[in-house]
Design a protein around this motif. Structure first.
Motif, PDB file in Angstrom:
ATOM      1  N   HIS A 177      10.246 -24.854   0.238  1.00  0.00           N
ATOM      2  CA  HIS A 177      10.385 -25.815  -0.862  1.00  0.00           C
ATOM      3  C   HIS A 177       9.156 -26.698  -1.058  1.00  0.00           C
ATOM      4  CE1 HIS A 177      14.470 -24.428  -0.821  1.00  0.00           C
ATOM      5  NE2 HIS A 177      14.661 -24.883   0.395  1.00  0.00           N
ATOM      6  N   SER A 178       8.009 -26.265  -0.537  1.00  0.00           N
ATOM      7  CA  SER A 178       6.775 -27.019  -0.765  1.00  0.00           C
ATOM      8  C   SER A 178       6.202 -26.752  -2.155  1.00  0.00           C
ATOM      9  CB  SER A 178       5.725 -26.662   0.299  1.00  0.00           C
ATOM     10  OG  SER A 178       5.455 -25.265   0.300  1.00  0.00           O
ATOM     11  N   HIS A 179       6.736 -25.739  -2.848  1.00  0.00           N
ATOM     12  CA  HIS A 179       6.342 -25.444  -4.224  1.00  0.00           C
ATOM     13  C   HIS A 179       7.610 -25.382  -5.071  1.00  0.00           C
ATOM     14  CE1 HIS A 179       2.401 -24.685  -2.623  1.00  0.00           C
ATOM     15  NE2 HIS A 179       2.841 -23.686  -1.869  1.00  0.00           N
ATOM     16  N   GLY A 220       7.709 -16.777 -11.712  1.00  0.00           N
ATOM     17  CA  GLY A 220       7.455 -17.683 -12.812  1.00  0.00           C
ATOM     18  C   GLY A 220       7.343 -19.083 -12.262  1.00  0.00           C
ATOM     19  N   PHE A 221       7.114 -20.062 -13.145  1.00  0.00           N
ATOM     20  CA  PHE A 221       7.011 -21.437 -12.666  1.00  0.00           C
ATOM     21  C   PHE A 221       7.560 -22.397 -13.713  1.00  0.00           C
ATOM     22  CE2 PHE A 221       3.078 -19.773 -14.307  1.00  0.00           C
ATOM     23  CZ  PHE A 221       2.525 -20.754 -15.136  1.00  0.00           C
ATOM     24  N   VAL A 267      18.348 -29.827 -13.457  1.00  0.00           N
ATOM     25  CA  VAL A 267      18.286 -31.192 -12.933  1.00  0.00           C
ATOM     26  C   VAL A 267      17.221 -31.212 -11.846  1.00  0.00           C
ATOM     27  CG1 VAL A 267      19.542 -33.030 -11.765  1.00  0.00           C
ATOM     28  CG2 VAL A 267      20.712 -31.593 -13.463  1.00  0.00           C
ATOM     29  N   PHE A 268      16.207 -32.054 -11.998  1.00  0.00           N
ATOM     30  CA  PHE A 268      15.131 -32.111 -11.012  1.00  0.00           C
ATOM     31  C   PHE A 268      15.638 -32.678  -9.688  1.00  0.00           C
ATOM     32  CE2 PHE A 268      12.041 -32.790 -14.785  1.00  0.00           C
ATOM     33  CZ  PHE A 268      12.101 -31.434 -15.081  1.00  0.00           C
ATOM     34  N   SER A 269      15.062 -32.127  -8.599  1.00  0.00           N
ATOM     35  CA  SER A 269      15.433 -32.555  -7.251  1.00  0.00           C
ATOM     36  C   SER A 269      14.254 -32.292  -6.336  1.00  0.00           C
ATOM     37  CB  SER A 269      16.669 -31.768  -6.771  1.00  0.00           C
ATOM     38  OG  SER A 269      16.354 -30.385  -6.624  1.00  0.00           O
ATOM     39  N   ASP A 270      14.454 -32.455  -5.037  1.00  0.00           N
ATOM     40  CA  ASP A 270      13.377 -32.178  -4.080  1.00  0.00           C
ATOM     41  C   ASP A 270      13.004 -30.703  -4.063  1.00  0.00           C
ATOM     42  OD1 ASP A 270      13.231 -34.823  -3.348  1.00  0.00           O
ATOM     43  OD2 ASP A 270      14.520 -34.610  -1.589  1.00  0.00           O
ATOM     44  N   THR A 271      13.919 -29.841  -4.460  1.00  0.00           N
ATOM     45  CA  THR A 271      13.664 -28.402  -4.413  1.00  0.00           C
ATOM     46  C   THR A 271      13.419 -27.790  -5.787  1.00  0.00           C
ATOM     47  OG1 THR A 271      16.041 -27.907  -4.486  1.00  0.00           O
ATOM     48  CG2 THR A 271      15.027 -28.145  -2.306  1.00  0.00           C
ATOM     49  N   SER A 281       8.097  -9.251  -0.171  1.00  0.00           N
ATOM     50  CA  SER A 281       8.429 -10.381   0.685  1.00  0.00           C
ATOM     51  C   SER A 281       9.807 -10.940   0.382  1.00  0.00           C
ATOM     52  CB  SER A 281       7.389 -11.492   0.499  1.00  0.00           C
ATOM     53  OG  SER A 281       7.724 -12.612   1.272  1.00  0.00           O
ATOM     54  N   LYS A 282      10.506 -11.345   1.408  1.00  0.00           N
ATOM     55  CA  LYS A 282      11.766 -12.051   1.242  1.00  0.00           C
ATOM     56  C   LYS A 282      11.555 -13.554   1.151  1.00  0.00           C
ATOM     57  CE  LYS A 282      15.069  -8.900   1.326  1.00  0.00           C
ATOM     58  NZ  LYS A 282      16.011  -8.741   0.201  1.00  0.00           N
ATOM     59  N   VAL A 283      10.425 -14.035   1.669  1.00  0.00           N
ATOM     60  CA  VAL A 283      10.156 -15.472   1.674  1.00  0.00           C
ATOM     61  C   VAL A 283       8.889 -15.752   0.873  1.00  0.00           C
ATOM     62  CG1 VAL A 283      11.325 -15.935   3.852  1.00  0.00           C
ATOM     63  CG2 VAL A 283       8.910 -15.273   3.875  1.00  0.00           C
ATOM     64  N   LEU A 284       8.795 -16.946   0.324  1.00  0.00           N
ATOM     65  CA  LEU A 284       7.627 -17.312  -0.478  1.00  0.00           C
ATOM     66  C   LEU A 284       6.393 -17.398   0.403  1.00  0.00           C
ATOM     67  CD1 LEU A 284       6.773 -18.168  -3.357  1.00  0.00           C
ATOM     68  CD2 LEU A 284       7.068 -20.541  -2.601  1.00  0.00           C
ATOM     69  N   LYS A 285       5.295 -16.815  -0.101  1.00  0.00           N
ATOM     70  CA  LYS A 285       4.037 -16.815   0.627  1.00  0.00           C
ATOM     71  C   LYS A 285       2.929 -17.297  -0.283  1.00  0.00           C
ATOM     72  CE  LYS A 285       1.375 -13.921   3.789  1.00  0.00           C
ATOM     73  NZ  LYS A 285       0.917 -12.560   4.070  1.00  0.00           N
ATOM     74  N   GLU A 286       1.858 -17.841   0.284  1.00  0.00           N
ATOM     75  CA  GLU A 286       0.752 -18.360  -0.507  1.00  0.00           C
ATOM     76  C   GLU A 286      -0.578 -17.993   0.138  1.00  0.00           C
ATOM     77  OE1 GLU A 286       0.054 -22.851   0.447  1.00  0.00           O
ATOM     78  OE2 GLU A 286       2.224 -22.467   0.587  1.00  0.00           O
TER      79      GLU A 286
END
Length: 253
Positions: free
Chosen positions: A35-37, A54-55, A122-126, A160-165
């Protein structure tokens, strides 16, 4: 499409993507802190059985690549997730696809698409939007980051199953000459399945993952330059299409 059919298609899709359970995302780089992005969006085409990234750019809109467009009513978006093995159709958001009217599926010109969410988020931390450039001539920092759930290798067999950067540096590739294109090149970068994800430079989304190719044992990655398309983005978001115009053909909201 009924909820039962959608759920079945989604389960089948997630269970048949190649690579087994050990998946680590973008070619090179590292797994993102969960959840850093919070602007990242996982897009599933329930009809074609493919995925894109997407973003989030507002409470109503997501940006992605036009070549990620699917059959009418087949795209759904998942927001606020880090691990795609934990998503469920009940947490999806229906979207209306608005591809750029001048998108060329052979040359990938104008490879940009807005997805209008059928209900505001609805905006949140995630779940939070990423900033866009403010003007057409805004300077782009050379040091950038690209992230996604795509392949860990160039042949596209392992997703990938998890987000990578991964960190990338803007370059002047020989064929990166179109006014709406920017490029990076090196041993790392976005892979298959990362299409539509953002190229983030200085906390601003400046590019959209469009395509890549191998050259001299390196990856040349091409991104749509967002500054070039700011007028279209702003006019589309601020003045929704009325009636059954071209941009409204895939509306299901």
């Amino acid at each position: 499409m009924s909820l039962l059919l959608c759920l079945g298609a989604l389960v089948l899709l997630l269970n048949t993507v190649p690579g087994g359970s050990m998946r680590h995302g973008i070619i090179g780089g590292n797994v993102s802190v969960p959840h850093s992005h919070p602007f990242m969006v996982y897009i599933v085409d329930l009809n074609k059985g493919k995925t894109c990234d997407g973003f989030l750019v507002s409470e109503n809109y997501v940006i992605t690549a036009a070549h990620c467009n699917g059959f009418p009513y087949s795209l759904v978006a998942f927001l606020g997730f880090h691990n795609t093995s934990k998503i469920h159709i009940n947490y999806s958001v229906s979207v209306s696809a608005i591809p750029h009217p001048k998108y060329n599926n052979e040359t990938y010109e104008n490879d940009i698409m807005l997805l209008k969410l059928c209900k505001p988020v609805v905006f949140s931390d995630t779940v939070k939007p990423v900033a866009l450039p403010t003007c057409k001539n805004e300077k782009i920092p050379k040091k950038c980051t690209v992230m996604g759930w795509g392949s860990i290798d160039f042949n596209g067999r392992n997703s990938s199953k998890v987000l990578k950067e991964v960190n990338v540096t803007l370059s002047k590739a020989n064929d990166c000459t179109a006014p709406d294109m920017i490029c990076t090149e090196g041993k790392t970068g976005p892979g298959k399945g990362d299409s539509g994800g953002p190229l983030v430079c200085g906390n601003v989304a400046h590019g959209i993952v469009s395509s890549n190719y191998a050259f001299n044992n390196e990856i040349v990655s091409r991104y749509v330059r967002i500054t070039y398309h700011l007028p279209w983005i702003k006019s589309t978001m601020n003045k929704p299409p009325k009636g059954r115009g071209r941009a409204d053909l895939h509306s299901k909201c």
